[in-house]
Design a protein around this motif. Structure first.
Motif, PDB file in Angstrom:
ATOM      1  N   GLU A  29      17.770  52.234  21.799  1.00 11.37           N
ATOM      2  CA  GLU A  29      18.909  52.259  22.978  1.00 11.37           C
ATOM      3  C   GLU A  29      18.302  52.267  24.518  1.00 11.37           C
ATOM      4  O   GLU A  29      16.718  52.912  24.501  1.00 11.37           O
ATOM      5  CB  GLU A  29      19.541  53.395  22.802  1.00 11.37           C
ATOM      6  CG  GLU A  29      20.947  53.383  23.433  1.00 11.37           C
ATOM      7  CD  GLU A  29      21.739  54.843  23.483  1.00 11.37           C
ATOM      8  OE1 GLU A  29      22.053  55.040  24.643  1.00 11.37           O
ATOM      9  OE2 GLU A  29      21.818  55.402  22.483  1.00 11.37           O
ATOM     10  N   THR A  60      22.333  43.961  23.547  1.00 15.24           N
ATOM     11  CA  THR A  60      23.641  44.151  23.188  1.00 15.24           C
ATOM     12  C   THR A  60      24.303  45.298  24.044  1.00 15.24           C
ATOM     13  O   THR A  60      23.704  46.315  24.135  1.00 15.24           O
ATOM     14  CB  THR A  60      23.751  44.435  21.886  1.00 15.24           C
ATOM     15  OG1 THR A  60      23.044  43.669  20.974  1.00 15.24           O
ATOM     16  CG2 THR A  60      25.309  44.232  21.355  1.00 15.24           C
ATOM     17  N   LYS A  61      25.366  44.897  24.625  1.00 15.96           N
ATOM     18  CA  LYS A  61      25.848  46.205  25.456  1.00 15.96           C
ATOM     19  C   LYS A  61      27.453  46.487  24.777  1.00 15.96           C
ATOM     20  O   LYS A  61      28.142  45.629  24.290  1.00 15.96           O
ATOM     21  CB  LYS A  61      26.403  45.713  26.806  1.00 15.96           C
ATOM     22  CG  LYS A  61      25.135  45.642  27.699  1.00 15.96           C
ATOM     23  CD  LYS A  61      25.533  45.385  29.103  1.00 15.96           C
ATOM     24  CE  LYS A  61      24.312  45.001  29.947  1.00 15.96           C
ATOM     25  NZ  LYS A  61      23.374  46.075  30.292  1.00 15.96           N
ATOM     26  N   GLN A  62      27.667  47.768  24.337  1.00 19.40           N
ATOM     27  CA  GLN A  62      28.600  48.287  23.801  1.00 19.40           C
ATOM     28  C   GLN A  62      29.032  49.531  24.155  1.00 19.40           C
ATOM     29  O   GLN A  62      28.357  50.275  25.101  1.00 19.40           O
ATOM     30  CB  GLN A  62      28.402  48.405  22.181  1.00 19.40           C
ATOM     31  CG  GLN A  62      27.292  49.448  21.938  1.00 19.40           C
ATOM     32  CD  GLN A  62      26.976  49.425  20.441  1.00 19.40           C
ATOM     33  OE1 GLN A  62      26.768  48.382  19.605  1.00 19.40           O
ATOM     34  NE2 GLN A  62      26.632  50.397  19.669  1.00 19.40           N
ATOM     35  N   PHE A  63      30.005  50.279  23.747  1.00 17.29           N
ATOM     36  CA  PHE A  63      30.737  51.612  24.193  1.00 17.29           C
ATOM     37  C   PHE A  63      30.696  52.446  23.120  1.00 17.29           C
ATOM     38  O   PHE A  63      31.018  52.110  22.057  1.00 17.29           O
ATOM     39  CB  PHE A  63      31.935  51.399  24.955  1.00 17.29           C
ATOM     40  CG  PHE A  63      32.117  50.867  26.202  1.00 17.29           C
ATOM     41  CD1 PHE A  63      32.108  51.766  27.369  1.00 17.29           C
ATOM     42  CD2 PHE A  63      32.062  49.617  26.500  1.00 17.29           C
ATOM     43  CE1 PHE A  63      32.034  51.567  28.462  1.00 17.29           C
ATOM     44  CE2 PHE A  63      32.245  49.014  27.879  1.00 17.29           C
ATOM     45  CZ  PHE A  63      32.128  50.042  28.957  1.00 17.29           C
ATOM     46  N   SER A  64      30.189  53.595  23.443  1.00 18.60           N
ATOM     47  CA  SER A  64      30.146  54.839  22.487  1.00 18.60           C
ATOM     48  C   SER A  64      30.922  56.042  23.170  1.00 18.60           C
ATOM     49  O   SER A  64      30.258  56.459  24.044  1.00 18.60           O
ATOM     50  CB  SER A  64      28.681  55.149  21.861  1.00 18.60           C
ATOM     51  OG  SER A  64      28.918  56.224  21.207  1.00 18.60           O
ATOM     52  N   PRO A  68      28.991  53.596  28.111  1.00 19.23           N
ATOM     53  CA  PRO A  68      28.288  52.325  28.076  1.00 19.23           C
ATOM     54  C   PRO A  68      26.715  52.704  27.297  1.00 19.23           C
ATOM     55  O   PRO A  68      26.131  53.499  27.474  1.00 19.23           O
ATOM     56  CB  PRO A  68      28.030  51.542  29.235  1.00 19.23           C
ATOM     57  CG  PRO A  68      28.062  52.822  30.270  1.00 19.23           C
ATOM     58  CD  PRO A  68      28.890  53.815  29.751  1.00 19.23           C
ATOM     59  N   GLN A  69      26.595  51.533  26.267  1.00 17.90           N
ATOM     60  CA  GLN A  69      25.336  51.712  25.487  1.00 17.90           C
ATOM     61  C   GLN A  69      24.642  50.316  25.559  1.00 17.90           C
ATOM     62  O   GLN A  69      25.256  49.469  25.239  1.00 17.90           O
ATOM     63  CB  GLN A  69      25.727  52.138  24.088  1.00 17.90           C
ATOM     64  CG  GLN A  69      24.878  53.141  23.470  1.00 17.90           C
ATOM     65  CD  GLN A  69      25.343  53.512  22.254  1.00 17.90           C
ATOM     66  OE1 GLN A  69      26.061  52.785  21.392  1.00 17.90           O
ATOM     67  NE2 GLN A  69      24.862  54.635  21.491  1.00 17.90           N
ATOM     68  N   THR A  70      23.347  50.450  25.770  1.00 19.99           N
ATOM     69  CA  THR A  70      22.525  49.165  26.000  1.00 19.99           C
ATOM     70  C   THR A  70      21.748  49.204  24.792  1.00 19.99           C
ATOM     71  O   THR A  70      20.699  50.139  24.697  1.00 19.99           O
ATOM     72  CB  THR A  70      22.163  48.894  27.301  1.00 19.99           C
ATOM     73  OG1 THR A  70      22.841  49.023  28.406  1.00 19.99           O
ATOM     74  CG2 THR A  70      21.184  47.683  27.131  1.00 19.99           C
TER      75      THR A  70
ATOM     76  N   LYS B 100      25.900  55.786  15.561  1.00 22.13           N
ATOM     77  CA  LYS B 100      26.659  55.635  16.866  1.00 22.13           C
ATOM     78  C   LYS B 100      25.792  56.445  18.021  1.00 22.13           C
ATOM     79  O   LYS B 100      25.487  55.986  18.738  1.00 22.13           O
ATOM     80  CB  LYS B 100      27.989  56.060  17.268  1.00 22.13           C
ATOM     81  CG  LYS B 100      28.950  54.619  16.672  1.00 22.13           C
ATOM     82  CD  LYS B 100      30.342  55.300  17.110  1.00 22.13           C
ATOM     83  CE  LYS B 100      31.375  53.845  16.570  1.00 22.13           C
ATOM     84  NZ  LYS B 100      32.806  54.392  16.563  1.00 22.13           N
TER      85      LYS B 100
END
Lengths: 98, 212
Positions: A29, A60-64, A68-70, B100
């Motif tokens: 991350e 990859t960008k996502q949400f946790s 936002p998480q890269t 996560k």
């Protein structure tokens, strides 16, 4: 003396640090890279984009939990370029090939 | 070596004028690579939680099953193992949340996850074979044998000796079961999880806490 050309994308302290970290792990991350490289978020972000544009890493960008998480991961091209870079470094360290 | 550094500086200076960090020598590059690889390599991501969860659950279930069999308090003491289904659901939720939260995923994490997934599949296959052929008497010795595989391999992957010892102990207890009365298989199972999961679980937790 036969000096191999050093890849300008990798011959930058921060970008080299990022690639060296990513070569050792499956994926990492943004905050992990920031912590390990001791860099600012802005500078790291710029360097990550340069590595991404060169095709050396996948981002990859996502949400946790709404944050936002890269996630960064090294690509096959990135691994090959890193290996070539290390070989080139070795040619500078051992100019005679010993 | 100085002319080499000058050569590199001359080669890259025009491009890297805006950023001082690019003016570093091949030796500095190698030191940086070594330092970063070591930082990532020495990261310990196992906190021992699942070893303790499953260790204590199996330990309590095996000892309780043994006591219930001896005292004949329940008609179906084997029902105590139903608690494993609750633990499986809890584990799935825990792993999804942990994945996560994790800032980094290492290659060894991936290997260990797959080893334990194989173990889970082997256990399911074993239950099917044993139940279809009514071979329940062999369930515990085979379970002990299978326990040893992921435990030992996790120990090898993590370079963590208590898990390797735990894995070998499981195999030794499986052999010991050949000269033991079947009712004591449950105590062998309790001993196995104590050596293979509970003790290493606490040691892993201590190591994880020290590093983070």
């Amino acid at each position: 003396m036969d000096f191999k050309e050093l890849d300008p994308i990798l011959h930058s302290q921060l970008r080299l640090a990022v690639v060296s970290l990513l070569i050792s792990v499956r994926e990492a991350e943004f905050t992990f890279l920031k912590e390990k490289t001791n860099s600012t978020a802005g500078n790291l972000s710029v360097q990550i984009n340069k590595l991404k544009d060169a095709g050396y890493i996948e981002v990859t960008k996502q949400f946790s939990k709404n944050y936002p998480q890269t996630i960064c991961k090294i690509t096959k091209k990135g691994i090959e370029s890193f290996e070539d870079y290390v070989k080139a470094l070795q040619s500078y360290m051992n100019p005679g090939g010993n | 070596m100085q002319p080499v550094y000058c050569f590199i500086n001359r080669l890259f200076k025009p491009k890297f004028q805006s950023m001082q960090s690019e003016n570093f020598s091949p030796k500095d590059s190698l030191l940086l690579i070594d330092s970063m690889i070591n930082q990532a390599k020495n990261r310990f991501t196992e906190n021992g939680f699942l070893y303790l969860l499953w260790g204590w659950l199996i330990f309590i279930s095996a000892v309780s099953h043994f006591i219930l069999l001896k005292t004949r308090l329940l008609k179906h003491p084997e029902m105590i193992w139903m608690s494993c289904w609750v633990a499986i659901i809890f584990q799935i939720i825990y792993l999804v949340r942990k994945n996560k939260k994790e800032k980094v995923k290492t290659y060894s994490d991936g290997i260990i996850d797959n080893i334990w997934m194989c173990f889970g599949i082997c256990m399911m296959v074993l239950i099917i074979i044993v139940s279809r052929n009514n071979l329940w008497i062999y369930m515990y010795p085979f379970t002990l044998m299978i326990y040893g595989i992921p435990t030992f391999l996790s120990g090898v992957t993590m370079q963590f000796t208590p898990l390797k010892i735990g894995g070998i102990s499981c195999w030794a207890l499986a052999i010991l079961s050949t000269i033991t009365l079947p009712i004591y298989y449950l105590l062998l199972l309790a001993a196995a999880v104590l050596i293979a999961w509970i003790i290493p679980g606490y040691l892993l937790r201590k190591k994880f806490k020290n590093q983070h």
